[in-house]
Design an enzyme around this catalytic site. Structure first.
Site, PDB file in Angstrom:
ATOM      1  N   HIS A 167      -1.781   0.893 -17.797  1.00 58.45           N
ATOM      2  CA  HIS A 167      -0.742   0.157 -19.246  1.00 58.45           C
ATOM      3  C   HIS A 167      -2.058  -1.256 -19.406  1.00 58.45           C
ATOM      4  CE1 HIS A 167       1.550   0.644 -15.206  1.00 58.45           C
ATOM      5  NE2 HIS A 167       2.909   0.435 -16.502  1.00 58.45           N
ATOM      6  N   GLY A 227       2.575 -15.484 -19.895  1.00 57.75           N
ATOM      7  CA  GLY A 227       3.200 -14.669 -19.448  1.00 57.75           C
ATOM      8  C   GLY A 227       3.702 -14.259 -21.054  1.00 57.75           C
ATOM      9  N   ARG A 234       1.678 -15.491 -27.203  1.00 55.81           N
ATOM     10  CA  ARG A 234       0.805 -16.289 -27.119  1.00 55.81           C
ATOM     11  C   ARG A 234      -1.007 -16.126 -26.706  1.00 55.81           C
ATOM     12  NH1 ARG A 234       5.029 -20.725 -24.783  1.00 55.81           N
ATOM     13  NH2 ARG A 234       5.457 -21.245 -26.424  1.00 55.81           N
ATOM     14  N   ARG A 294       2.072  -1.085 -25.094  1.00 57.27           N
ATOM     15  CA  ARG A 294       3.454  -1.265 -24.604  1.00 57.27           C
ATOM     16  C   ARG A 294       3.864  -3.060 -25.620  1.00 57.27           C
ATOM     17  NH1 ARG A 294       6.851   0.632 -19.809  1.00 57.27           N
ATOM     18  NH2 ARG A 294       5.926   2.709 -19.700  1.00 57.27           N
ATOM     19  N   ARG A 301      -2.667 -17.779 -14.085  1.00 52.29           N
ATOM     20  CA  ARG A 301      -1.305 -17.998 -14.930  1.00 52.29           C
ATOM     21  C   ARG A 301      -1.646 -19.517 -15.828  1.00 52.29           C
ATOM     22  NH1 ARG A 301       3.806 -18.246 -16.422  1.00 52.29           N
ATOM     23  NH2 ARG A 301       4.597 -19.156 -15.089  1.00 52.29           N
ATOM     24  N   ILE A 302      -1.347 -19.284 -16.883  1.00 54.24           N
ATOM     25  CA  ILE A 302      -1.261 -20.601 -18.105  1.00 54.24           C
ATOM     26  C   ILE A 302       0.957 -20.044 -18.148  1.00 54.24           C
ATOM     27  CG2 ILE A 302      -3.487 -21.606 -18.381  1.00 54.24           C
ATOM     28  CD1 ILE A 302      -2.674 -19.459 -20.828  1.00 54.24           C
ATOM     29  N   GLY A 303       1.708 -20.833 -17.859  1.00 56.50           N
ATOM     30  CA  GLY A 303       3.264 -21.464 -18.266  1.00 56.50           C
ATOM     31  C   GLY A 303       3.942 -21.954 -18.053  1.00 56.50           C
ATOM     32  N   SER A 304       4.818 -21.851 -18.287  1.00 60.59           N
ATOM     33  CA  SER A 304       6.189 -22.934 -18.263  1.00 60.59           C
ATOM     34  C   SER A 304       7.097 -23.078 -16.862  1.00 60.59           C
ATOM     35  CB  SER A 304       7.190 -22.989 -19.673  1.00 60.59           C
ATOM     36  OG  SER A 304       7.409 -21.442 -19.491  1.00 60.59           O
ATOM     37  N   GLU A 346      21.584 -17.776  -9.613  1.00 56.36           N
ATOM     38  CA  GLU A 346      23.435 -18.623  -9.388  1.00 56.36           C
ATOM     39  C   GLU A 346      23.192 -18.706  -7.867  1.00 56.36           C
ATOM     40  OE1 GLU A 346      26.210 -15.713 -10.471  1.00 56.36           O
ATOM     41  OE2 GLU A 346      25.584 -15.025 -12.405  1.00 56.36           O
ATOM     42  N   GLU A 372       8.850 -21.368 -11.728  1.00 56.05           N
ATOM     43  CA  GLU A 372       8.689 -20.320 -12.507  1.00 56.05           C
ATOM     44  C   GLU A 372       8.434 -19.231 -11.786  1.00 56.05           C
ATOM     45  OE1 GLU A 372       4.938 -18.837 -11.748  1.00 56.05           O
ATOM     46  OE2 GLU A 372       5.928 -19.123 -10.032  1.00 56.05           O
ATOM     47  N   MET A 373       7.836 -17.641 -12.169  1.00 50.15           N
ATOM     48  CA  MET A 373       8.684 -16.821 -11.226  1.00 50.15           C
ATOM     49  C   MET A 373       7.517 -15.440 -11.472  1.00 50.15           C
ATOM     50  SD  MET A 373      12.315 -15.511 -13.870  1.00 50.15           S
ATOM     51  CE  MET A 373      12.566 -14.373 -13.298  1.00 50.15           C
ATOM     52  N   GLU A 374       6.005 -16.258 -11.719  1.00 51.41           N
ATOM     53  CA  GLU A 374       4.681 -15.002 -11.357  1.00 51.41           C
ATOM     54  C   GLU A 374       3.903 -15.316 -10.578  1.00 51.41           C
ATOM     55  OE1 GLU A 374       5.868 -16.825 -14.268  1.00 51.41           O
ATOM     56  OE2 GLU A 374       6.992 -14.708 -15.595  1.00 51.41           O
ATOM     57  N   SER A 412       9.169 -27.639 -19.050  1.00 53.34           N
ATOM     58  CA  SER A 412       9.495 -27.131 -19.977  1.00 53.34           C
ATOM     59  C   SER A 412      10.817 -27.096 -19.951  1.00 53.34           C
ATOM     60  CB  SER A 412       9.375 -25.553 -20.638  1.00 53.34           C
ATOM     61  OG  SER A 412       9.583 -24.385 -19.484  1.00 53.34           O
ATOM     62  N   ASP A 413      11.565 -27.423 -18.742  1.00 54.79           N
ATOM     63  CA  ASP A 413      13.012 -28.013 -18.880  1.00 54.79           C
ATOM     64  C   ASP A 413      13.045 -28.357 -17.646  1.00 54.79           C
ATOM     65  OD1 ASP A 413      12.626 -24.461 -18.899  1.00 54.79           O
ATOM     66  OD2 ASP A 413      13.982 -25.170 -16.740  1.00 54.79           O
ATOM     67  N   ARG A 462       6.086 -27.255 -26.774  1.00 55.98           N
ATOM     68  CA  ARG A 462       5.891 -25.793 -26.364  1.00 55.98           C
ATOM     69  C   ARG A 462       4.202 -25.609 -26.794  1.00 55.98           C
ATOM     70  NH1 ARG A 462      10.315 -22.405 -22.996  1.00 55.98           N
ATOM     71  NH2 ARG A 462      11.794 -24.557 -24.015  1.00 55.98           N
TER      72      ARG A 462
HETATM   73  N1  HPA Z   1      13.385 -20.795 -13.719  1.00 52.40           N
HETATM   74  C1  HPA Z   1      12.751 -20.672 -13.897  1.00 52.40           C
HETATM   75  N2  HPA Z   1      11.474 -19.530 -14.133  1.00 52.40           N
HETATM   76  C2  HPA Z   1      11.263 -20.644 -15.309  1.00 52.40           C
HETATM   77  C3  HPA Z   1      12.379 -21.863 -15.467  1.00 52.40           C
HETATM   78  C4  HPA Z   1      13.119 -21.954 -14.517  1.00 52.40           C
HETATM   79  O1  HPA Z   1      14.179 -22.985 -14.589  1.00 52.40           O
HETATM   80  N3  HPA Z   1      11.541 -22.258 -17.096  1.00 52.40           N
HETATM   81  C5  HPA Z   1      10.176 -22.148 -17.036  1.00 52.40           C
HETATM   82  N4  HPA Z   1      10.163 -21.105 -15.988  1.00 52.40           N
END
Ligand code: HPA
Length: 237
Positions: free
Chosen positions: A4, A20, A24, A43, A87-90, A162, A179-181, A203-204, A217
């Site tokens: 990769h 991510g 960016r 990719r 990692r730099i992210g939201s 959910e 977040e997810m990582e 970010s939210d 952002r």
């Molecule tokens: N969920 C998962 N990952 C995220 C979110 C979220 O609400 N906002 C930014 N990354």
């Protein structure tokens, strides 16, 4: 080369910042690094190597979610010798006292599962940040006057969750944001003797439903890059 990453040996720095989003990565490399060179585009996942204040740095996308990050972090560590991965992210806030645009330094990353769950089996391993990086990032953020929180986050496998009960449980246990990582990044760093940290901007907000406009952002992202770079090289002078 790896499946990769097309970079030649030596084209990846020991310090890697991982947003991510590959675009960016391009923006951060072109904005903050001297002489950024494209070292990967397999990719559409972009990686750049250049220098910051004389230090070699690679900025490489991770993609979204732990399985994607795991592919790139494994190859960056095992084949290219990456030693410090930030990692730099939201993230989405899970506490009332955390506001949009705040920076979160993830001291720990809880999860339901990670790509390492198959290895850990019955072990509830506690993925945690490198303390030196964490301390340096906290210092860098407070020098800048950035609103910063240090604590636990939740690394989720789903953006469209959910299970509102999970948010409630995380919030009740003081988890700052989702977040997810990060959890898998911390697992991999532990396994391979690397330093890792996740620097996140809010970010939210999961409790209020607020979200940052796109223009804001970018500003938050720039701040994270600077904090990450200062933390990575804090002891290098
Ligand atoms: N969920 C998962 N990952 C995220 C979110 C979220 O609400 N906002 C930014 N990354």
């Amino acid at each position: 080369m790896t499946p990769h990453i097309r970079a030649e040996p030596g084209q990846i720095a020991e310090t890697v910042l991982m947003p991510g989003d590959p675009l960016r990565a391009r923006w951060a490399a072109e904005t903050f690094l001297d002489a950024p060179e494209l070292v990967n585009d397999v990719r559409g996942m972009l990686g750049f190597t250049g220098t910051w204040r004389g230090h070699r740095v690679t900025i490489h996308g991770s993609g979204m979610g732990m399985p994607s990050l795991s592919i790139y972090a494994n190859e960056l560590i095992a084949t290219y010798g990456a030693k410090t991965l930030i990692r730099i992210g939201s993230c989405g806030a899970m506490q009332a006292h955390v506001a949009l645009r705040d920076v979160i330094l993830a001291q720990t990353a809880s999860s339901l599962s990670t790509p390492s769950s198959g290895i850990f089996r019955e072990i509830a391993f506690a993925p945690c940040a490198d303390f030196g990086l964490l301390r340096s990032a906290a210092d860098a953020a407070s020098r800048r006057g950035t609103g910063v929180h240090v604590g636990g986050i939740y690394s989720s496998d789903v953006f469209y969750d959910e299970r509102p009960d999970l948010t409630e449980i995380m919030t009740r246990h003081g988890i700052l944001a989702v977040e997810m990582e990060a959890a898998e990044l911390y697992n991999l760093a532990a396994r391979h003797g690397c330093r890792a940290l996740a620097v996140l901007t809010v970010s939210d907000h999961l409790l209020t439903g607020e979200a940052l406009p796109a223009a804001d952002r970018q500003t938050g992202f720039a701040e994270m890059v600077e904090i990450a770079l200062e933390a990575a090289f804090a002891s290098a002078g």
